[in-house]
Design a protein around this motif. Structure first.
Motif, PDB file in Angstrom:
ATOM      1  N   SER B  22       0.811  -1.200   0.000  1.00 34.11           N
ATOM      2  CA  SER B  22       0.000   0.000   0.000  1.00 34.11           C
ATOM      3  C   SER B  22       0.855   1.265   0.000  1.00 34.11           C
ATOM      4  O   SER B  22       1.955   1.276   0.564  1.00 34.11           O
ATOM      5  N   GLU B  52      -7.065   7.446 -10.705  1.00 34.35           N
ATOM      6  CA  GLU B  52      -7.594   6.076 -10.680  1.00 34.35           C
ATOM      7  C   GLU B  52      -7.384   5.313 -11.983  1.00 34.35           C
ATOM      8  O   GLU B  52      -7.898   4.202 -12.143  1.00 34.35           O
ATOM      9  N   ARG B  67      -3.626  -0.576  -8.526  1.00 30.16           N
ATOM     10  CA  ARG B  67      -4.844   0.211  -8.652  1.00 30.16           C
ATOM     11  C   ARG B  67      -4.700   1.463  -7.813  1.00 30.16           C
ATOM     12  O   ARG B  67      -3.834   1.544  -6.931  1.00 30.16           O
ATOM     13  N   GLN B  68      -5.553   2.412  -8.104  1.00 32.37           N
ATOM     14  CA  GLN B  68      -5.566   3.656  -7.338  1.00 32.37           C
ATOM     15  C   GLN B  68      -6.998   3.969  -6.947  1.00 32.37           C
ATOM     16  O   GLN B  68      -7.930   3.760  -7.730  1.00 32.37           O
ATOM     17  N   PHE B  69      -7.144   4.474  -5.751  1.00 30.90           N
ATOM     18  CA  PHE B  69      -8.465   4.780  -5.217  1.00 30.90           C
ATOM     19  C   PHE B  69      -8.777   6.262  -5.394  1.00 30.90           C
ATOM     20  O   PHE B  69      -7.905   7.071  -5.743  1.00 30.90           O
ATOM     21  N   SER B  70     -10.011   6.621  -5.122  1.00 30.93           N
ATOM     22  CA  SER B  70     -10.446   8.004  -5.352  1.00 30.93           C
ATOM     23  C   SER B  70      -9.703   9.001  -4.465  1.00 30.93           C
ATOM     24  O   SER B  70      -9.622  10.188  -4.781  1.00 30.93           O
ATOM     25  N   SER B  74      -2.775   4.202  -3.346  1.00 29.07           N
ATOM     26  CA  SER B  74      -2.566   3.169  -4.367  1.00 29.07           C
ATOM     27  C   SER B  74      -2.127   1.860  -3.717  1.00 29.07           C
ATOM     28  O   SER B  74      -1.538   1.854  -2.632  1.00 29.07           O
TER      29      SER B  74
END
Lengths: 111, 112
Positions: B22, B52, B67-70, B74
């Motif tokens: 993370s 994202e 992946r990347q979050f809002s 990441s």
């Protein structure tokens, strides 16, 4: 063409001396050239960076010299100190793209 | 401002397992890049995320994903771990429209 060649691999300098690390590149589209300093167990820290429209940039004891025609740039550390002992990486990138790193130079400064 | 943070800092896994790392970027930075650092190959680019979306990808097998979050945080995932995946995994964040990348301390992954 995406490579950045860095030399020397290791460097030993006496306290108060000048440390010089060199990098060369082929891709003329590169427009950003940073130097990173990394201590053991830490991530690389941005030290200083230059754009190709400038031939030299100085920040404290650290200077980047840039030679666009030769496609070379170098880091000079003036009055080197034992606390400067670390691994130094040059890098280059084109706009909105990844950093291409050199292979690193391990600098040791002895008192 | 707080710097880039990465968790966990150290991880030991067995071949065949999967792992998730993370990264929390510097506040306000929306671009996050991941790099693998090994003594033999140096610093190699894995992928970059912005808003994202994966914007760039390096030459790594499909076992490596991210992946990347809002909130711009990441994660990267490595499935079916191999001994050669042992490395320091570094995350870096960038301010929008700028070249500078600021690195976190890394996650040291050891695969046994």
């Amino acid at each position: 063409q995406q490579q950045v060649k860095q030399s020397p691999q290791s460097l030993i300098v006496q306290k108060g001396g000048i440390s010089i690390i060199n990098c060369a590149y082929e891709n003329t589209a590169f427009d950003y050239f940073p130097w990173y300093q990394q201590f053991p167990g830490k991530g690389p820290a941005l030290l200083i960076a230059i754009r190709p429209d400038v031939s030299e940039k100085k920040e404290g004891r650290f200077t980047i010299s840039f030679n666009k025609s030769a496609k070379q740039f170098s880091l000079h550390i003036m009055d080197s100190q034992p606390g400067d002992s670390a691994t130094y990486f040059c890098a280059a990138s084109v706009p909105t793209d990844k950093l291409i790193f050199g292979t690193g130079t391990r600098l040791q400064v002895f008192p | 401002k707080a710097g880039v943070t990465q968790t966990p800092r150290y991880l030991i896994k067995t071949r065949g397992q999967q792992v998730t790392l993370s990264c929390s970027p510097i506040s306000g930075h929306r671009s996050v890049s991941w790099y693998q650092q090994t003594p033999g190959q140096g610093l190699q680019f894995l992928f970059e995320y912005f808003s994202e979306t994966q914007r760039n990808k390096g030459n790594f097998p499909g076992r490596f994903s991210g992946r990347q979050f809002s909130n711009s945080r990441s994660e990267m995932n490595v499935s079916t771990l191999e001994l050669g995946d042992s490395a320091l995994y570094l995350c870096a964040s960038s301010p929008q429209g700028r070249h500078e990348q600021y690195f976190g301390p890394g996650t040291r992954l050891t695969v046994t």
